[in-house]
Design a protein around this motif. Sequence first.
Motif, PDB file in Angstrom:
ATOM      1  N   SER A   9       0.830  -1.207   0.000  1.00  0.00           N
ATOM      2  CA  SER A   9       0.000   0.000   0.000  1.00  0.00           C
ATOM      3  C   SER A   9       0.867   1.261   0.000  1.00  0.00           C
ATOM      4  O   SER A   9       1.663   1.478   0.924  1.00  0.00           O
ATOM      5  CB  SER A   9      -0.902   0.029   1.234  1.00  0.00           C
ATOM      6  N   PRO A  10       0.702   2.111  -1.008  1.00  0.00           N
ATOM      7  CA  PRO A  10       1.487   3.351  -1.030  1.00  0.00           C
ATOM      8  C   PRO A  10       1.068   4.318   0.071  1.00  0.00           C
ATOM      9  O   PRO A  10       1.869   5.152   0.502  1.00  0.00           O
ATOM     10  CB  PRO A  10       1.175   3.921  -2.416  1.00  0.00           C
ATOM     11  N   TYR A  11      -0.184   4.211   0.533  1.00  0.00           N
ATOM     12  CA  TYR A  11      -0.637   5.078   1.627  1.00  0.00           C
ATOM     13  C   TYR A  11       0.050   4.660   2.934  1.00  0.00           C
ATOM     14  O   TYR A  11       0.451   5.499   3.729  1.00  0.00           O
ATOM     15  CB  TYR A  11      -2.153   4.979   1.791  1.00  0.00           C
ATOM     16  N   PRO A  33      -7.050  -5.834   3.530  1.00  0.00           N
ATOM     17  CA  PRO A  33      -8.426  -5.335   3.661  1.00  0.00           C
ATOM     18  C   PRO A  33      -9.439  -6.187   2.907  1.00  0.00           C
ATOM     19  O   PRO A  33     -10.595  -6.297   3.333  1.00  0.00           O
ATOM     20  CB  PRO A  33      -8.349  -3.923   3.076  1.00  0.00           C
ATOM     21  N   CYS A  47     -12.479  -0.375   6.792  1.00  0.00           N
ATOM     22  CA  CYS A  47     -11.690  -1.549   6.384  1.00  0.00           C
ATOM     23  C   CYS A  47     -10.625  -1.193   5.348  1.00  0.00           C
ATOM     24  O   CYS A  47     -10.523  -1.847   4.295  1.00  0.00           O
ATOM     25  CB  CYS A  47     -12.597  -2.678   5.878  1.00  0.00           C
ATOM     26  N   LYS A  48      -9.868  -0.142   5.644  1.00  0.00           N
ATOM     27  CA  LYS A  48      -8.776   0.256   4.747  1.00  0.00           C
ATOM     28  C   LYS A  48      -7.490   0.340   5.546  1.00  0.00           C
ATOM     29  O   LYS A  48      -7.517   0.593   6.756  1.00  0.00           O
ATOM     30  CB  LYS A  48      -9.059   1.637   4.143  1.00  0.00           C
ATOM     31  N   VAL A  49      -6.376   0.155   4.849  1.00  0.00           N
ATOM     32  CA  VAL A  49      -5.076   0.455   5.429  1.00  0.00           C
ATOM     33  C   VAL A  49      -4.524   1.687   4.702  1.00  0.00           C
ATOM     34  O   VAL A  49      -4.809   1.866   3.513  1.00  0.00           O
ATOM     35  CB  VAL A  49      -4.098  -0.740   5.300  1.00  0.00           C
ATOM     36  N   PRO A  50      -3.760   2.525   5.409  1.00  0.00           N
ATOM     37  CA  PRO A  50      -3.347   2.395   6.798  1.00  0.00           C
ATOM     38  C   PRO A  50      -4.468   2.726   7.764  1.00  0.00           C
ATOM     39  O   PRO A  50      -5.314   3.578   7.500  1.00  0.00           O
ATOM     40  CB  PRO A  50      -2.228   3.455   6.909  1.00  0.00           C
ATOM     41  N   ASP A  62      -6.798   7.160   7.521  1.00  0.00           N
ATOM     42  CA  ASP A  62      -6.475   8.072   6.426  1.00  0.00           C
ATOM     43  C   ASP A  62      -5.028   8.563   6.586  1.00  0.00           C
ATOM     44  O   ASP A  62      -4.662   9.141   7.621  1.00  0.00           O
ATOM     45  CB  ASP A  62      -7.430   9.278   6.373  1.00  0.00           C
ATOM     46  N   SER A  63      -4.230   8.299   5.553  1.00  0.00           N
ATOM     47  CA  SER A  63      -2.797   8.568   5.671  1.00  0.00           C
ATOM     48  C   SER A  63      -2.447  10.035   5.953  1.00  0.00           C
ATOM     49  O   SER A  63      -1.494  10.290   6.703  1.00  0.00           O
ATOM     50  CB  SER A  63      -2.052   8.058   4.440  1.00  0.00           C
ATOM     51  N   PRO A  64      -3.170  11.032   5.407  1.00  0.00           N
ATOM     52  CA  PRO A  64      -2.751  12.402   5.725  1.00  0.00           C
ATOM     53  C   PRO A  64      -2.789  12.707   7.223  1.00  0.00           C
ATOM     54  O   PRO A  64      -1.867  13.334   7.762  1.00  0.00           O
ATOM     55  CB  PRO A  64      -3.745  13.270   4.937  1.00  0.00           C
ATOM     56  N   VAL A 105      -4.978   3.333  -7.523  1.00  0.00           N
ATOM     57  CA  VAL A 105      -5.295   2.146  -6.708  1.00  0.00           C
ATOM     58  C   VAL A 105      -6.639   1.534  -7.119  1.00  0.00           C
ATOM     59  O   VAL A 105      -6.701   0.341  -7.443  1.00  0.00           O
ATOM     60  CB  VAL A 105      -5.214   2.487  -5.198  1.00  0.00           C
TER      61      VAL A 105
HETATM   62  N1  LIG Z   1      -7.486   7.902   1.683  1.00  0.00           N
HETATM   63  C1  LIG Z   1      -6.940   6.710   2.261  1.00  0.00           C
HETATM   64  C2  LIG Z   1      -6.864   5.620   1.213  1.00  0.00           C
HETATM   65  C3  LIG Z   1      -6.493   4.263   1.820  1.00  0.00           C
HETATM   66  C4  LIG Z   1      -6.733   3.137   0.828  1.00  0.00           C
HETATM   67  O1  LIG Z   1      -7.492   3.272  -0.142  1.00  0.00           O
HETATM   68  N2  LIG Z   1      -6.061   2.009   1.081  1.00  0.00           N
HETATM   69  C5  LIG Z   1      -6.265   0.837   0.251  1.00  0.00           C
HETATM   70  C6  LIG Z   1      -4.981   0.022   0.181  1.00  0.00           C
HETATM   71  S1  LIG Z   1      -3.767   0.794  -0.825  1.00  0.00           S
HETATM   72  C7  LIG Z   1      -7.312  -0.037   0.901  1.00  0.00           C
HETATM   73  O2  LIG Z   1      -7.233  -0.302   2.074  1.00  0.00           O
HETATM   74  N3  LIG Z   1      -8.286  -0.482   0.105  1.00  0.00           N
HETATM   75  C8  LIG Z   1      -9.284  -1.393   0.571  1.00  0.00           C
HETATM   76  C9  LIG Z   1     -10.665  -0.970   0.178  1.00  0.00           C
HETATM   77  O3  LIG Z   1     -10.815   0.116  -0.417  1.00  0.00           O
HETATM   78  O4  LIG Z   1     -11.580  -1.720   0.461  1.00  0.00           O
HETATM   79  C10 LIG Z   1      -5.561   7.032   2.860  1.00  0.00           C
HETATM   80  O5  LIG Z   1      -4.964   8.048   2.466  1.00  0.00           O
HETATM   81  O6  LIG Z   1      -5.122   6.324   3.787  1.00  0.00           O
END
Ligand SMILES: N[C@@H](CCC(=O)N[C@@H](CS)C(=O)NCC(=O)O)C(=O)O
Length: 195
Positions: A9-11, A33, A47-50, A62-64, A105
């Motif tokens: 994950s780039p975030y 995720p 349900c997202k990383v980070p 949210d990475s920011p 992504v």
């Molecule tokens: N805006 C979020 C984006 C995070 C994101 O989209 N992460 C992806 C992995 S690169 C994820 O967890 N996707 C799973 C999903 O969307 O269900 C951030 O900056 O952290």
Amino acid sequence: MKLHFSGTSPYVRKCVAVAKHHGLSMEHVPANPAQNPASLLADNPLCKVPSFVTDDGLALNDSPVICEYLDHIGTGAKLFPAPGPARWQALAIAVLADGILDAAVPRRGASMLPQDEGRQAADARFKAAMTRAVDALEGMDLSGPLDIGKVGVVCALGYLDFRYAHEPWRPGHPKLEACYEAQMQNPIFAETKPG
Ligand SMILES: N[C@@H](CCC(=O)N[C@@H](CS)C(=O)NCC(=O)O)C(=O)O
């Protein structure tokens, strides 16, 4: 501190790079995720990383905001400049870099689904956004010390190398390439390549 983590994950990479910049350590909890792991869902209903949890138990998603928190508690040189022109410049660049990822992504995810006319149109729209954002970054001021904008740029371009090597970003973007290659000498980026 705990970070729900994926090495691709780039975030996540942005957050890990900021933590490394400040010499901060935190528990890394591997998470996919797509498998809806209970431990990730407990901290992030999206349900997202980070997904990050402070020592006080506050979940930040949210990475920011995770990057800003880590920069706030870190004792190294600040990556988020104080309010003023340098901050807005860095954030303008950071938003473009994140925007590349916000197109790249989901575009990759959609590319694995059966293709129809709607998906092809969406793909073209994502691709155009990525191209325009890379072009825009080439015209921005990437000089000066490391800041959150450059962290985002390195992680976005590194993701394009990782997942979109068939659509090379370097041609026509010599300033971006020079910035990227210079920043990749920094261990916070060299040690966090996706994979
Ligand atoms: N805006 C979020 C984006 C995070 C994101 O989209 N992460 C992806 C992995 S690169 C994820 O967890 N996707 C799973 C999903 O969307 O269900 C951030 O900056 O952290």
